[in-house]
Motif scaffolding. Structure first.
Motif, PDB file in Angstrom:
ATOM      1  N   ARG A  28     -10.567  -8.679  47.367  1.00 41.84           N
ATOM      2  CA  ARG A  28     -11.294  -8.045  48.461  1.00 41.84           C
ATOM      3  C   ARG A  28     -12.030  -6.832  47.920  1.00 41.84           C
ATOM      4  N   SER A  31     -15.368  -1.988  49.916  1.00 39.33           N
ATOM      5  CA  SER A  31     -16.022  -1.764  51.210  1.00 39.33           C
ATOM      6  C   SER A  31     -15.323  -2.546  52.317  1.00 39.33           C
ATOM      7  N   ARG A  32     -14.864  -3.735  52.009  1.00 39.82           N
ATOM      8  CA  ARG A  32     -14.151  -4.537  53.011  1.00 39.82           C
ATOM      9  C   ARG A  32     -12.815  -3.892  53.369  1.00 39.82           C
ATOM     10  N   LEU A  33     -12.118  -3.356  52.367  1.00 34.65           N
ATOM     11  CA  LEU A  33     -10.848  -2.696  52.634  1.00 34.65           C
ATOM     12  C   LEU A  33     -11.034  -1.416  53.443  1.00 34.65           C
ATOM     13  N   SER A  35     -13.528  -0.724  55.488  1.00 30.84           N
ATOM     14  CA  SER A  35     -13.915  -1.064  56.859  1.00 30.84           C
ATOM     15  C   SER A  35     -12.711  -1.538  57.658  1.00 30.84           C
ATOM     16  N   ALA A  36     -11.788  -2.247  57.026  1.00 30.58           N
ATOM     17  CA  ALA A  36     -10.577  -2.675  57.715  1.00 30.58           C
ATOM     18  C   ALA A  36      -9.742  -1.467  58.138  1.00 30.58           C
ATOM     19  N   GLN A  37      -9.663  -0.458  57.269  1.00 29.07           N
ATOM     20  CA  GLN A  37      -8.926   0.756  57.625  1.00 29.07           C
ATOM     21  C   GLN A  37      -9.578   1.465  58.802  1.00 29.07           C
ATOM     22  N   LEU A  39     -11.401   0.109  61.135  1.00 30.45           N
ATOM     23  CA  LEU A  39     -11.182  -0.690  62.340  1.00 30.45           C
ATOM     24  C   LEU A  39      -9.777  -0.490  62.895  1.00 30.45           C
ATOM     25  N   ARG A  40      -8.810  -0.313  62.022  1.00 29.96           N
ATOM     26  CA  ARG A  40      -7.448  -0.061  62.487  1.00 29.96           C
ATOM     27  C   ARG A  40      -7.348   1.264  63.218  1.00 29.96           C
ATOM     28  N   TRP A  73      -3.026   2.131  48.962  1.00 27.58           N
ATOM     29  CA  TRP A  73      -3.609   0.870  48.485  1.00 27.58           C
ATOM     30  C   TRP A  73      -4.116   1.029  47.044  1.00 27.58           C
TER      31      TRP A  73
END
Length: 99
Positions: A28, A31-33, A35-37, A39-40, A73
Protein backbone atom coordinates in the motif's frame (compact mmCIF):
# COMPACT_ATOMS: atom_id res chain seq x y z
CA UNK A 1 8.34 -42.73 9.24
CA UNK A 2 8.97 -40.91 5.94
CA UNK A 3 10.27 -37.46 5.14
CA UNK A 4 7.22 -36.42 3.12
CA UNK A 5 4.36 -37.59 0.96
CA UNK A 6 4.88 -40.18 -1.74
CA UNK A 7 5.32 -39.07 -5.35
CA UNK A 8 1.73 -39.97 -6.15
CA UNK A 9 0.39 -38.05 -3.15
CA UNK A 10 2.60 -35.04 -3.99
CA UNK A 11 1.29 -35.02 -7.57
CA UNK A 12 -2.30 -35.22 -6.30
CA UNK A 13 -1.75 -32.31 -3.89
CA UNK A 14 -0.11 -30.27 -6.64
CA UNK A 15 -3.12 -30.87 -8.90
CA UNK A 16 -5.64 -30.04 -6.16
CA UNK A 17 -3.93 -27.15 -4.34
CA UNK A 18 -1.39 -25.86 -6.86
CA UNK A 19 2.26 -25.09 -6.16
CA UNK A 20 3.34 -24.29 -2.62
CA UNK A 21 3.85 -20.53 -2.65
CA UNK A 22 3.93 -17.83 -0.01
CA UNK A 23 1.33 -15.17 -0.66
CA UNK A 24 2.67 -11.66 -0.48
CA UNK A 25 0.69 -8.86 1.06
CA UNK A 26 -0.45 -6.15 -1.27
CA UNK A 27 1.83 -3.15 -0.93
CA UNK A 28 0.00 0.00 0.00
CA UNK A 29 1.30 3.41 -0.87
CA UNK A 30 2.01 6.02 1.78
CA UNK A 31 -0.70 8.29 0.37
CA UNK A 32 -3.26 5.49 0.63
CA UNK A 33 -2.29 4.80 4.24
CA UNK A 34 -2.42 8.47 5.19
CA UNK A 35 -5.82 8.92 3.57
CA UNK A 36 -7.10 5.88 5.47
CA UNK A 37 -5.92 7.46 8.73
CA UNK A 38 -7.67 10.71 7.87
CA UNK A 39 -10.88 8.88 7.04
CA UNK A 40 -10.78 7.13 10.41
CA UNK A 41 -10.63 10.53 12.08
CA UNK A 42 -13.74 11.77 10.28
CA UNK A 43 -16.01 10.26 12.92
CA UNK A 44 -14.78 12.94 15.33
CA UNK A 45 -15.84 15.87 13.12
CA UNK A 46 -18.70 17.90 14.63
CA UNK A 47 -21.37 16.99 12.03
CA UNK A 48 -20.66 13.27 12.43
CA UNK A 49 -20.28 13.07 16.23
CA UNK A 50 -24.00 12.59 16.87
CA UNK A 51 -24.32 10.07 14.07
CA UNK A 52 -21.50 7.86 15.36
CA UNK A 53 -21.85 8.73 19.05
CA UNK A 54 -18.23 9.79 19.40
CA UNK A 55 -16.86 12.16 22.00
CA UNK A 56 -16.01 15.75 21.24
CA UNK A 57 -12.23 15.87 21.13
CA UNK A 58 -10.14 19.01 20.73
CA UNK A 59 -8.23 19.41 17.45
CA UNK A 60 -4.84 19.08 19.11
CA UNK A 61 -5.83 15.68 20.54
CA UNK A 62 -7.10 14.56 17.14
CA UNK A 63 -3.78 15.60 15.58
CA UNK A 64 -1.87 13.58 18.16
CA UNK A 65 -4.06 10.52 17.59
CA UNK A 66 -3.62 10.69 13.80
CA UNK A 67 0.14 11.28 14.07
CA UNK A 68 0.62 8.45 16.55
CA UNK A 69 -0.99 5.92 14.21
CA UNK A 70 1.31 6.95 11.35
CA UNK A 71 4.39 6.77 13.58
CA UNK A 72 3.48 3.28 14.80
CA UNK A 73 2.85 2.12 11.22
CA UNK A 74 6.20 3.56 10.04
CA UNK A 75 8.12 1.94 12.89
CA UNK A 76 6.51 -1.41 12.14
CA UNK A 77 7.34 -1.15 8.43
CA UNK A 78 10.97 -0.29 9.20
CA UNK A 79 11.21 -3.27 11.57
CA UNK A 80 9.77 -5.60 8.93
CA UNK A 81 12.10 -4.37 6.21
CA UNK A 82 15.10 -4.71 8.50
CA UNK A 83 14.08 -8.28 9.37
CA UNK A 84 13.55 -9.17 5.69
CA UNK A 85 16.85 -7.69 4.44
CA UNK A 86 19.01 -9.04 7.25
CA UNK A 87 19.13 -12.68 5.98
CA UNK A 88 19.81 -11.45 2.44
CA UNK A 89 22.84 -9.50 3.59
CA UNK A 90 24.15 -12.49 5.54
CA UNK A 91 23.76 -14.88 2.61
CA UNK A 92 25.44 -12.36 0.26
CA UNK A 93 28.43 -12.20 2.62
CA UNK A 94 28.54 -16.01 2.78
CA UNK A 95 28.54 -16.22 -1.02
CA UNK A 96 31.44 -13.73 -1.23
CA UNK A 97 33.42 -15.60 1.41
CA UNK A 98 32.90 -18.95 -0.35
CA UNK A 99 34.33 -17.77 -3.67
Amino acid sequence: MTGGPSGREAARRLAVYGPNQVRRREKRSLSRLLSAQLLRGLIYLPPLRDLFGTAALPWDVLAIIATFAVIVWAADELRRRRRITRPVRASAKDAQGAS
